[in-house]
Design an enzyme around this catalytic site. Structure first.
Site, PDB file in Angstrom:
ATOM      1  N   ASP A 190      -3.799   0.314  -7.591  1.00 57.15           N
ATOM      2  CA  ASP A 190      -4.005   1.275  -6.631  1.00 57.15           C
ATOM      3  C   ASP A 190      -3.137   1.207  -5.277  1.00 57.15           C
ATOM      4  OD1 ASP A 190      -5.441   2.059  -7.817  1.00 57.15           O
ATOM      5  OD2 ASP A 190      -7.611   2.315  -5.963  1.00 57.15           O
ATOM      6  N   ASP A 191      -2.960   2.265  -4.437  1.00 57.36           N
ATOM      7  CA  ASP A 191      -1.944   1.675  -2.929  1.00 57.36           C
ATOM      8  C   ASP A 191      -0.315   1.652  -2.757  1.00 57.36           C
ATOM      9  OD1 ASP A 191      -4.622   1.942  -2.288  1.00 57.36           O
ATOM     10  OD2 ASP A 191      -4.992   0.373  -1.271  1.00 57.36           O
ATOM     11  N   HIS A 248      -3.548   7.630   2.616  1.00 56.86           N
ATOM     12  CA  HIS A 248      -4.803   6.954   2.241  1.00 56.86           C
ATOM     13  C   HIS A 248      -6.074   6.814   3.659  1.00 56.86           C
ATOM     14  CE1 HIS A 248      -7.036   3.018   1.242  1.00 56.86           C
ATOM     15  NE2 HIS A 248      -6.413   3.410   0.058  1.00 56.86           N
ATOM     16  N   TYR A 292     -10.870   4.372  -0.616  1.00 53.87           N
ATOM     17  CA  TYR A 292     -11.735   3.809  -0.079  1.00 53.87           C
ATOM     18  C   TYR A 292     -12.913   3.873  -1.408  1.00 53.87           C
ATOM     19  CZ  TYR A 292      -9.215   2.777   3.758  1.00 53.87           C
ATOM     20  OH  TYR A 292      -7.995   2.591   3.928  1.00 53.87           O
ATOM     21  N   HIS A 313      -5.142  -3.936  -6.739  1.00 56.84           N
ATOM     22  CA  HIS A 313      -3.956  -2.966  -5.794  1.00 56.84           C
ATOM     23  C   HIS A 313      -2.463  -3.862  -6.397  1.00 56.84           C
ATOM     24  CE1 HIS A 313      -7.936  -2.041  -4.559  1.00 56.84           C
ATOM     25  NE2 HIS A 313      -7.514  -1.541  -4.101  1.00 56.84           N
TER      26      HIS A 313
HETATM   27 ZN   LIG Z   1      -6.271   2.561  -1.908  1.00 54.75          ZN
END
Ligand SMILES: [Zn+2]
Length: 254
Positions: free
Chosen positions: A60-61, A115, A152, A206
């Site tokens: 993620d991210d 986000h 989250y 991540h």
């Molecule tokens: Zn995230």
């Protein structure tokens, strides 16, 4: 916990991007044909119930300008596929990395535009975050994400149903969380992932964390040594490979 048939998922294509049946057929090497999906409700997936030794690594991210390419090198060297939940405003900043992710056989999912904590957003605000991101990914790769992961994990059951109803995007959570964003160090990240990696697991991590990327070679190699295969989210769901799907753009309704 409810069960969800594969047929129900296969009938799902996004409202904004319809999938023409005639072009869908290009076969994918399906790793798992889940009899059922472990989930909270019809719109939420946390793991796949399967006896096949397959897990889904999700990152993620990103994209991250240096760590994501490093991770892609590691995956490429081992012939493994993963799923990347990308943030829209990073997608437009690093389009070349997004293109590389898709070109190298990985799946891209939607992780919102900026986000935020979406549980506090109106439905229109949620759809704006998601549509803008899907558009950006579509412009670069020629295909939109087919799943969504909330930042989250913060997304109410009502919101998950709303998104599924309006965009046919299931919300993908996870069954293994190494808490890598707390930066516990590469070996702890690896240990936690290895401990939770049973068949059908969806693993959260991540690729903007250097410790996570550093943990990956030994994590991948240990899992492979245990006979584990790596599937994308689409493969876990029994869908065609994301790269093999052809989408045509239609106007979104409502
Ligand atoms: Zn995230």
């Amino acid at each position: 916990m409810t069960h969800f048939s594969r047929r129900t998922f296969l009938s799902a294509s996004t409202a904004a991007f319809a999938l023409p049946a005639a072009q869908e057929a290009e076969a994918a090497p399906i790793i798992a044909l889940p009899q059922d999906i472990a989930q909270r409700d019809a719109a939420t997936v946390m793991a796949v119930r399967t006896v096949s030794p397959v897990v889904a690594m999700t990152f993620d991210d990103g994209p991250h300008p240096s760590l994501t390419p490093k991770l892609l090198d590691m995956l490429k060297a081992r012939g493994l596929r993963a799923t990347f939940y990308l943030i829209g405003n990073r997608v437009v900043t690093w389009p070349d990395i997004v293109r590389r992710i898709a070109d190298e056989g990985h799946e891209i999912g939607n992780h919102s535009w900026s986000h935020p904590n979406l549980a506090k957003y109106s439905d229109q605000g949620v759809l704006d975050q998601i549509d803008r991101t899907s558009d950006a990914i579509f412009k670069i790769t020629g295909r939109p994400p087919v799943t969504f992961r909330p930042p989250y994990g913060s997304f109410t059951r009502r919101q998950r149903m709303m998104l599924y109803t309006n965009r046919n995007l299931p919300t993908i959570l996870w069954s293994v969380d190494p808490q890598d964003w707390r930066r516990p160090g590469a070996s702890v990240v690896s240990q936690r992932i290895l401990k939770g990696s049973r068949p059908g697991a969806i693993i959260l991590s991540h690729d903007i964390q250097s410790g996570t990327v550093k943990a990956m070679p030994s994590t991948f190699d240990t899992l492979t040594g245990r006979g584990m295969k790596f599937g994308t989210i689409s493969q876990m769901m029994g869908w065609p490979l994301w790269q093999s799907r052809r989408f045509r753009r239609v106007s979104a309704k409502g």
